[in-house]
Scaffold this active site. Structure first.
Site, PDB file in Angstrom:
ATOM      1  N   ASN A 190     116.225  27.849  42.087  1.00 52.53           N
ATOM      2  CA  ASN A 190     117.644  27.412  41.783  1.00 52.53           C
ATOM      3  C   ASN A 190     118.331  27.523  43.207  1.00 52.53           C
ATOM      4  O   ASN A 190     119.044  28.439  43.660  1.00 52.53           O
ATOM      5  CB  ASN A 190     118.311  28.291  40.915  1.00 52.53           C
ATOM      6  CG  ASN A 190     117.712  28.160  39.412  1.00 52.53           C
ATOM      7  OD1 ASN A 190     117.279  27.032  38.945  1.00 52.53           O
ATOM      8  ND2 ASN A 190     117.504  29.206  38.817  1.00 52.53           N
ATOM      9  N   GLU A 274     117.395  22.609  33.910  1.00 52.25           N
ATOM     10  CA  GLU A 274     118.253  23.631  33.573  1.00 52.25           C
ATOM     11  C   GLU A 274     119.565  23.426  34.587  1.00 52.25           C
ATOM     12  O   GLU A 274     120.271  24.263  35.207  1.00 52.25           O
ATOM     13  CB  GLU A 274     117.807  24.863  33.772  1.00 52.25           C
ATOM     14  CG  GLU A 274     116.739  25.184  32.808  1.00 52.25           C
ATOM     15  CD  GLU A 274     116.318  26.697  32.723  1.00 52.25           C
ATOM     16  OE1 GLU A 274     116.120  27.307  33.821  1.00 52.25           O
ATOM     17  OE2 GLU A 274     115.626  27.133  31.684  1.00 52.25           O
ATOM     18  N   ASP A 353     108.484  29.243  27.912  1.00 50.55           N
ATOM     19  CA  ASP A 353     108.950  30.081  29.155  1.00 50.55           C
ATOM     20  C   ASP A 353     108.441  31.507  29.531  1.00 50.55           C
ATOM     21  O   ASP A 353     109.443  32.349  28.994  1.00 50.55           O
ATOM     22  CB  ASP A 353     110.481  30.274  29.081  1.00 50.55           C
ATOM     23  CG  ASP A 353     110.978  30.545  30.583  1.00 50.55           C
ATOM     24  OD1 ASP A 353     110.206  30.497  31.650  1.00 50.55           O
ATOM     25  OD2 ASP A 353     112.249  30.665  30.508  1.00 50.55           O
ATOM     26  N   GLU A 381     110.228  39.200  33.351  1.00 54.25           N
ATOM     27  CA  GLU A 381     111.496  38.730  32.709  1.00 54.25           C
ATOM     28  C   GLU A 381     111.588  38.911  31.097  1.00 54.25           C
ATOM     29  O   GLU A 381     112.466  39.354  30.691  1.00 54.25           O
ATOM     30  CB  GLU A 381     111.706  37.365  33.013  1.00 54.25           C
ATOM     31  CG  GLU A 381     112.860  36.371  32.209  1.00 54.25           C
ATOM     32  CD  GLU A 381     113.064  35.132  32.601  1.00 54.25           C
ATOM     33  OE1 GLU A 381     112.445  34.537  33.320  1.00 54.25           O
ATOM     34  OE2 GLU A 381     114.064  34.366  32.165  1.00 54.25           O
TER      35      GLU A 381
HETATM   36  C1  GCU Z   1     113.681  30.588  33.074  1.00 50.95           C
HETATM   37  C2  GCU Z   1     114.556  31.745  33.953  1.00 50.95           C
HETATM   38  C3  GCU Z   1     115.392  31.230  34.786  1.00 50.95           C
HETATM   39  C4  GCU Z   1     114.562  30.415  35.658  1.00 50.95           C
HETATM   40  C5  GCU Z   1     113.928  29.472  34.988  1.00 50.95           C
HETATM   41  C6  GCU Z   1     112.889  28.779  35.852  1.00 50.95           C
HETATM   42  O1  GCU Z   1     114.468  29.781  32.383  1.00 50.95           O
HETATM   43  O2  GCU Z   1     115.249  32.501  32.752  1.00 50.95           O
HETATM   44  O3  GCU Z   1     116.056  32.147  35.270  1.00 50.95           O
HETATM   45  O4  GCU Z   1     115.428  29.829  36.594  1.00 50.95           O
HETATM   46  O5  GCU Z   1     113.187  30.103  34.227  1.00 50.95           O
HETATM   47  O6  GCU Z   1     111.728  28.954  35.923  1.00 50.95           O
HETATM   48  O7  GCU Z   1     113.277  27.528  36.680  1.00 50.95           O
END
Ligand code: GCU
Length: 666
Positions: A190, A274, A353, A381
């Site tokens: 991100n 996302e 995930d 996670e």
């Molecule tokens: C999951 C995770 C996020 C992360 C995402 C990804 O959803 O909770 O924090 O950014 O995976 O793999 O991009």
């Protein structure tokens, strides 16, 4: 004294290693003497042998010519293969690259540290050929020092938006290279805020130096890229991959970045995922986006690793047609073959995930004409935040061994990502890493087994979970056989124990929203993320068969038929694929509801047994390590108890069916 643990490069004294006389004379051959990784290998060899055995080896070199950088996975494998053999009085380590020599040296040091017999180990010669060309760690470190899904302190790469380079950076490179890692993405997928400026003057100098540190250990540097850089840092209006202005901007940018950071090998991109920007905004495909960047990066030998984590994250829980599990395949399969040959699609191991149990993603083996790479997560996670002990190597081995039936020949996930199945130009495996600046790097000291283990397994997918765990324990914690045995008894069953006290039969989720630690059965049930268990008073599970979302049919046969049928589907995944009554009888002979009760009571009890085993090690492992793990076990037990109680009460109340053993359910 360093303020952090040296883990498996600590090289404490060893007294029981056998056949060590051959370590006095070591010949390194096949690589030019000027090779930078060869120099690191020599240093590592001297340090290791001196401090473990007090041997100062006489090292000689065989001459060879410099080779240009590898341009394909096959070349990487060829170069990084190494042979260690007894020759005359001494040991010879030969490889076409310094990296290969480094891996050979580390194999020898590991044998010493595990108190093996050197002569015997190398008498017939031992060839180490990496299973995967790219063996990569993905850091989700942010430049402000925080780590997304980090459970072991802050970033050791960044403080207050600055890059930090110190002794720890070098030790990090040594640690991961010594288990075979050859590529690292140093920033979160991100990409926001300061991280968007990684590809500007602001960071070039430090990044160039970091790249040099990595290169000394054969590690390739990669950056996560903000797909909308043209807008966010370039001042353009668009990030349309077919827009001439956008393309021109990237041409200039790539020329600049690859020149200023000469060791840079490419980029990782999270697009249209996302909330991150991507080509969909402009009505373009994922292939349009990836290829545009790849074509420009190609001139510099650059690779674009493009993630397949693309799904609708604005779902309504009433919508039973949309299935997040389907999304990867639906989004990427239609363009199989359109991706250019320096693009690699990076695919999470499961379609959701990183849950404790998921089927293998149908994209693996579904794509047959595209470079692909597997993504797993050692950051815990959803698997206990490095509070709960959860040794993940058994899970990774299951994934790697999964038969996709994509062809008649070698068809497992391991075969595909090695490049063998489809003769891919590039391929490999990446893990979202679990490190931070805690003294022991991974929060819970025992989580170090996942870092060590991921590297070892990525390098050699045929290694057993037991062997890897035992090496980790002997290299970092103790050489006493009984202590080693006890710690193995903790690590080896820990994943299944974690699975037992958390969400049952492959359904996943049921975690606290946002943090993902601790139980909340309905936490994600009415949310927008496509993560539903669909439990009501009659049954539980998601119908992903041909009568439901059709996800099961994304697999090749016979997997599709097996998953499509509640009778044939393996128990551990049955609720992932089927909505079943609580009274449905599993292969185990138990009903779904009784399975839920039994596993939760057992899981909690087993967690208590693990904690007791650790308690028995007081005074037999380092005090700081003992306390670190003991404190985590306290929290793990509270967590396991909570999961057990919440899950059992929830399903007792929903189903109205009592536990046949009459145990306490609140
Ligand atoms: C999951 C995770 C996020 C992360 C995402 C990804 O959803 O909770 O924090 O950014 O995976 O793999 O991009």
């Amino acid at each position: 004294m360093k303020n952090y643990a040296e883990l498996w490069i600590g090289y404490g004294k060893r007294t029981r290693t056998k056949g060590t006389d051959c370590l006095k004379k070591i010949r390194l051959s096949g690589v030019p003497g000027s090779d930078r990784v060869l120099r690191s290998a020599v240093k590592e060899l001297q340090t290791g042998l001196q401090s473990m055995l007090e041997i100062t080896p006489e090292i000689t070199f065989g001459a060879a010519e410099e080779q240009p950088p590898a341009q394909s996975g096959a070349q990487i494998l060829d170069r990084e293969t190494v042979r260690v053999s007894l020759e005359g009085e001494g040991l010879t380590i030969s490889s076409k690259s310094g990296a290969g020599i480094f891996y050979g040296v580390c194999d020898v040091l590991r044998t010493v540290a595990c108190e093996g017999d050197i002569r015997e180990t190398y008498a017939a010669g031992k060839t180490l050929r990496p299973s995967n060309p790219l063996r990569m760690l993905n850091h989700w470190d942010n430049m402000d020092g925080s780590i997304e899904r980090g459970y072991s302190g802050k970033s050791f790469f960044y403080v207050d938006n600055e890059i930090v380079l110190d002794e720890r950076t070098v030790d990090y490179a040594r640690l991961i290279a010594s288990v075979g890692i050859n590529a690292v993405v140093i920033n979160n997928v991100n990409v926001k805020d300061a991280a968007s400026y990684m590809i500007t003057d602001r960071y070039f100098e430090k990044l160039a130096r970091l790249g040099e540190i990595f290169a000394d250990y054969g590690i390739r540097l990669f950056l996560s890229l903000n797909y909308a850089s043209t807008i966010e840092i370039g001042g353009l209006r668009s990030a349309d991959p077919l827009d001439e202005e956008v393309i021109a901007w990237w041409k200039d940018k790539m020329a600049e970045v690859f020149t200023k950071i000469p060791t840079l090998r490419g980029f990782l991109v999270k697009a249209d995922s996302e909330g991150r920007p991507g080509p969909f905004t402009y009505g373009r495909t994922q292939a349009d986006g990836a290829n545009m960047l790849a074509d420009i990066a190609k001139e510099y030998g650059g690779i674009i690793i493009w993630r397949c984590f693309v799904y609708n994250c604005r779902q309504d829980w009433r919508d039973r047609k949309t299935d997040r599990a389907r999304a990867g395949y639906d989004n990427f399969k239609p363009m199989d073959g359109d991706y250019h040959d320096n693009v690699i699609l990076q695919i999470k191991n499961g379609p959701m995930d990183f849950q404790i149990r998921e089927p293998v993603s149908p994209l693996l083996g579904g794509l047959t004409k595209t470079n692909q790479m597997l993504e797993v997560q050692i950051a815990q996670e959803y698997t206990g935040h490095q509070i709960d002990v959860c040794y993940l190597i058994p899970e990774f081995r299951e994934i790697l061994g999964f038969h996709t039936f994509c062809c008649q020949g070698p068809d497992t996930v391991a075969d595909i990502i090695s490049g063998e199945t489809f003769g891919s130009r590039y391929s490999g495996i990446a893990a979202v890493t679990n490190t931070g600046n805690d003294f022991n790097w991974t929060g819970n000291y025992l989580a170090g087994a996942n870092l060590f283990g991921f590297g070892r397994l990525a390098f050699d997918t045929s290694l057993s979970s037991e062997q890897i765990a035992e090496e980790f324990v002997r290299m970092t914690l103790s050489q006493e056989d009984e202590v080693v045995r006890t710690i193995l008894e903790i690590l080896l069953p820990s994943r299944e124990i974690y699975e037992r006290y958390t969400s049952p039969l492959g359904i996943g989720w049921m975690v606290q929203p946002a943090t993902h630690y601790g139980c909340s059965v309905d936490g994600y049930e009415y949310d927008r993320w496509g993560t539903y268990h669909r439990a009501d008073h009659l049954g539980i599970g998601v119908d992903r068969t041909d009568k439901g979302t059709g996800y099961a049919l994304q697999y090749h046969e016979p997997n599709a038929s097996v998953y499509n049928s509640p009778e044939k589907c393996p128990d551990e995944l049955v609720l992932f694929f089927h909505h079943l009554p609580y009274t449905h009888v599993l292969h185990s002979g138990k009903t779904v509801i009784q399975h839920i009760y039994d596993t939760h009571f057992e899981g909690y009890e087993e967690a208590q047994q693990l904690a007791a085993k650790w308690e028995s090690l007081k005074g037999r492992v380092d005090e700081e390590v003992f306390e670190n793990v003991r404190e985590r076990f306290e929290r793990q037990l509270a967590n396991a108890r909570e999961w057990c109680d919440q899950v059992n009460s929830y399903f007792y109340r929903k189903s109205g069916i009592p536990d046949e053993k009459g145990r306490q359910i609140w």
